[in-house]
Design an enzyme around this catalytic site. Structure first.
Site, PDB file in Angstrom:
ATOM      1  N   GLY A  11       7.147 -13.047   8.859  1.00  0.00           N
ATOM      2  CA  GLY A  11       5.951 -13.878   8.706  1.00  0.00           C
ATOM      3  C   GLY A  11       6.272 -15.321   8.352  1.00  0.00           C
ATOM      4  O   GLY A  11       7.436 -15.747   8.346  1.00  0.00           O
ATOM      5  N   GLN A  12       5.202 -16.068   8.045  1.00  0.00           N
ATOM      6  CA  GLN A  12       5.348 -17.505   7.769  1.00  0.00           C
ATOM      7  C   GLN A  12       6.340 -17.743   6.624  1.00  0.00           C
ATOM      8  O   GLN A  12       7.241 -18.578   6.734  1.00  0.00           O
ATOM      9  CB  GLN A  12       3.983 -18.112   7.404  1.00  0.00           C
ATOM     10  N   ASP A  34      10.391  -5.715   9.204  1.00  0.00           N
ATOM     11  CA  ASP A  34       8.991  -6.041   9.505  1.00  0.00           C
ATOM     12  C   ASP A  34       8.503  -5.015  10.525  1.00  0.00           C
ATOM     13  O   ASP A  34       9.293  -4.361  11.211  1.00  0.00           O
ATOM     14  CB  ASP A  34       8.880  -7.454  10.101  1.00  0.00           C
ATOM     15  N   ILE A  54       5.620  -0.681   6.167  1.00  0.00           N
ATOM     16  CA  ILE A  54       5.598  -0.484   4.707  1.00  0.00           C
ATOM     17  C   ILE A  54       4.793   0.756   4.305  1.00  0.00           C
ATOM     18  O   ILE A  54       4.940   1.287   3.207  1.00  0.00           O
ATOM     19  CB  ILE A  54       5.057  -1.754   3.992  1.00  0.00           C
ATOM     20  N   TYR A 143      -8.917  -9.307   0.776  1.00  0.00           N
ATOM     21  CA  TYR A 143      -7.572  -9.825   0.485  1.00  0.00           C
ATOM     22  C   TYR A 143      -7.441 -10.171  -1.012  1.00  0.00           C
ATOM     23  O   TYR A 143      -6.468  -9.782  -1.670  1.00  0.00           O
ATOM     24  CB  TYR A 143      -7.340 -11.068   1.343  1.00  0.00           C
TER      25      TYR A 143
HETATM   26  P1  NAD Z   1       2.273 -13.523   7.257  1.00  0.00           P
HETATM   27  O1  NAD Z   1       1.023 -12.916   7.757  1.00  0.00           O
HETATM   28  O2  NAD Z   1       2.789 -14.731   7.946  1.00  0.00           O
HETATM   29  O3  NAD Z   1       3.431 -12.442   7.211  1.00  0.00           O
HETATM   30  C1  NAD Z   1       3.217 -11.129   6.771  1.00  0.00           C
HETATM   31  C2  NAD Z   1       4.180 -10.230   7.494  1.00  0.00           C
HETATM   32  O4  NAD Z   1       3.890  -8.887   7.125  1.00  0.00           O
HETATM   33  C3  NAD Z   1       4.038 -10.321   9.027  1.00  0.00           C
HETATM   34  O5  NAD Z   1       5.271 -10.643   9.618  1.00  0.00           O
HETATM   35  C4  NAD Z   1       3.577  -8.926   9.423  1.00  0.00           C
HETATM   36  O6  NAD Z   1       4.096  -8.478  10.650  1.00  0.00           O
HETATM   37  C5  NAD Z   1       4.109  -8.093   8.259  1.00  0.00           C
HETATM   38  N1  NAD Z   1       3.399  -6.826   8.137  1.00  0.00           N
HETATM   39  C6  NAD Z   1       2.084  -6.579   8.307  1.00  0.00           C
HETATM   40  N2  NAD Z   1       1.850  -5.269   8.183  1.00  0.00           N
HETATM   41  C7  NAD Z   1       3.028  -4.674   7.919  1.00  0.00           C
HETATM   42  C8  NAD Z   1       3.428  -3.337   7.700  1.00  0.00           C
HETATM   43  N3  NAD Z   1       2.545  -2.326   7.761  1.00  0.00           N
HETATM   44  N4  NAD Z   1       4.717  -3.085   7.448  1.00  0.00           N
HETATM   45  C9  NAD Z   1       5.642  -4.093   7.424  1.00  0.00           C
HETATM   46  N5  NAD Z   1       5.322  -5.367   7.645  1.00  0.00           N
HETATM   47  C10 NAD Z   1       4.032  -5.660   7.890  1.00  0.00           C
HETATM   48  O7  NAD Z   1       2.065 -13.833   5.710  1.00  0.00           O
HETATM   49  P2  NAD Z   1       2.846 -14.860   4.786  1.00  0.00           P
HETATM   50  O8  NAD Z   1       2.038 -16.082   4.756  1.00  0.00           O
HETATM   51  O9  NAD Z   1       4.253 -14.918   5.138  1.00  0.00           O
HETATM   52  O10 NAD Z   1       2.627 -14.133   3.382  1.00  0.00           O
HETATM   53  C11 NAD Z   1       3.655 -13.532   2.654  1.00  0.00           C
HETATM   54  C12 NAD Z   1       3.114 -13.209   1.279  1.00  0.00           C
HETATM   55  O11 NAD Z   1       2.692 -14.420   0.632  1.00  0.00           O
HETATM   56  C13 NAD Z   1       1.883 -12.299   1.285  1.00  0.00           C
HETATM   57  O12 NAD Z   1       1.903 -11.469   0.173  1.00  0.00           O
HETATM   58  C14 NAD Z   1       0.736 -13.275   1.161  1.00  0.00           C
HETATM   59  O13 NAD Z   1      -0.384 -12.686   0.602  1.00  0.00           O
HETATM   60  C15 NAD Z   1       1.340 -14.298   0.244  1.00  0.00           C
HETATM   61  N6  NAD Z   1       0.678 -15.595   0.295  1.00  0.00           N
HETATM   62  C16 NAD Z   1       0.790 -16.390   1.395  1.00  0.00           C
HETATM   63  C17 NAD Z   1       0.162 -17.623   1.410  1.00  0.00           C
HETATM   64  C18 NAD Z   1       0.254 -18.551   2.579  1.00  0.00           C
HETATM   65  O14 NAD Z   1      -0.412 -19.604   2.589  1.00  0.00           O
HETATM   66  N7  NAD Z   1       1.062 -18.240   3.597  1.00  0.00           N
HETATM   67  C19 NAD Z   1      -0.592 -18.033   0.303  1.00  0.00           C
HETATM   68  C20 NAD Z   1      -0.716 -17.186  -0.779  1.00  0.00           C
HETATM   69  C21 NAD Z   1      -0.053 -15.970  -0.779  1.00  0.00           C
HETATM   70  N1  SER Z   2      -3.022 -18.807   2.670  1.00  0.00           N
HETATM   71  C1  SER Z   2      -3.593 -17.578   2.225  1.00  0.00           C
HETATM   72  C2  SER Z   2      -4.848 -17.291   2.982  1.00  0.00           C
HETATM   73  O1  SER Z   2      -5.497 -18.241   3.330  1.00  0.00           O
HETATM   74  C3  SER Z   2      -3.904 -17.652   0.752  1.00  0.00           C
HETATM   75  O2  SER Z   2      -3.400 -16.535   0.148  1.00  0.00           O
HETATM   76  O3  SER Z   2      -5.165 -16.163   3.170  1.00  0.00           O
END
Ligand code: NAD
Ligand code: SER
Length: 320
Positions: A11-12, A34, A54, A143
């Site tokens: 992911g990101q 993943d 997961i 969420y």
């Molecule tokens: P993302 O959506 O880019 O990546 C999440 C990854 O999880 C994806 O690659 C997806 O394929 C994988 N995934 C989904 N279902 C799955 C499963 N069943 N088994 C295994 N993998 C699975 O999200 P992100 O932005 O990289 O977020 C990572 C963490 O950071 C998360 O906990 C998110 O809540 C948290 N977060 C992100 C942000 C943000 O702005 N990006 C902000 C606050 C919190």
């Molecule tokens: N960037 C995330 C969202 O917008 C915040 O956890 O869902």
């Protein structure tokens, strides 16, 4: 020696955090996993990858045994916007998946579990400015509900099983390696790509929408600093507020115009406006600053310059 399993590594945040962990601990010591494959060449060549859901507890156990894992980084998640379209999936991945990780961590004596939380834990009743560390947590999205439950679960495992569980409430994360995965703050990333590619952007939230944001280098620093903090000195564990910057879309667009004077923006708010409106403008991160020395480096202008430079170079190469 750390042997780390990153779940949700494609992911990101996972793409860049996994590569950063590989730089620090060696490529072979950080197993990316993943449910889907990555198209990031740098991630794919820098260390092992395993396909993993997961939700499949046995498959996680098999990887723990195969790679002698002692640290789990759980980034697998369904974010806010996608979560509103499929709340059951969000609950299953974000909570039932996390419970799998916690149970396995106790059984296999995992040394540390790291899982991010989010500003999405906040909702009506939380002060809009400088949302306190301890405050009302009544989110209106599935969420956000999973993130509050995840923080509580983590703390429960700290107390009941003496498990080392840590996490922090990321703001919206802005980056240029892997696109965001279905969150509400995605507009703050999309705007840079659109500015470079088309010189204009249609934003799905209103111009005065103001949210806490953070550039990826600070996100990586915060994550690593917390992972490396002395656990015995932490008062909080899975719920640290971390701030970096706060701006409205209008301010972000004006900042982009400094470098792309012809850039234009229009606004067509959709269902994500309500989600954005339920989150605070900024957070009070004094607990993170006091307990493990958190200090961000990037402000809006420094981030904009870097984002436009990196995305501009990719665009010239035909990569975006
Ligand atoms: P993302 O959506 O880019 O990546 C999440 C990854 O999880 C994806 O690659 C997806 O394929 C994988 N995934 C989904 N279902 C799955 C499963 N069943 N088994 C295994 N993998 C699975 O999200 P992100 O932005 O990289 O977020 C990572 C963490 O950071 C998360 O906990 C998110 O809540 C948290 N977060 C992100 C942000 C943000 O702005 N990006 C902000 C606050 C919190
Ligand atoms: N960037 C995330 C969202 O917008 C915040 O956890 O869902």
């Amino acid at each position: 020696m750390k042997k780390i399993l990153v779940i949700g590594a494609v992911g990101q945040i996972g793409t860049e955090l996994t590569m950063e962990l590989r730089n620090l601990h060696g490529g072979d010591n950080v197993i990316a996993s993943d449910i889907k494959l990555s198209d990031c060449e740098k991630l794919n060549v820098s260390g092992p990858f395993e396909t993993l859901d997961i939700m499949d507890k046995n498959a996680i156990v098999a990887l723990i045994k195969k790679h002698n894992i002692n640290t789990i980084v759980d980034l697998a998640a369904i974010l806010s916007a996608t979560g509103e379209k499929n709340p059951t999936l969000a609950w299953n991945v974000n909570i039932n998946g996390f419970i799998n990780v916690l149970q396995i961590a106790v059984e296999y004596k995992i040394q540390q579990v790291f899982i991010p939380s989010s500003i999405a834990v906040f909702g009506p009743g939380t002060p809009l400015d400088s949302a306190p560390q301890e405050t009302v947590l009544k989110p209106t999205t599935m969420y956000g509900i999973t993130k509050v439950a995840g923080e509580l679960l983590g703390d429960y495992y700290v107390k009941k099983y003496n498990l080392d569980v840590r996490g922090l409430r990321y703001p919206g994360i802005i980056s240029n390696e892997t696109l965001p995965g279905g969150g509400t703050t995605d507009y703050a990333v999309d705007i840079y790509y659109s500015a470079i590619k088309y010189g204009k952007y249609t934003c799905f939230v209103k111009e005065d929408t103001r949210l806490p944001m953070m550039y990826m280098p600070d996100c990586l620093k915060a994550s690593l600093d917390l992972m490396n903090a002395d656990f015995s000195k932490l008062v909080h564990h899975g719920d640290f507020n971390v701030g970096a910057m706060s701006f409205s879309v209008k301010e972000q667009a004006e900042n982009i115009k400094k470098y792309i004077p012809n850039f234009t923006i229009e606004y067509k708010p959709d269902y994500r406006q309500d989600i954005a409106d339920s989150w605070p403008n900024s957070v009070d991160d004094s607990a993170a600053r006091n307990e493990w020395g958190w200090k961000p480096s990037y402000d809006l202008d420094a981030m904009t310059q870097d984002m436009l430079k990196v995305i501009g170079e990719k665009h010239k190469l035909g990569l975006v």
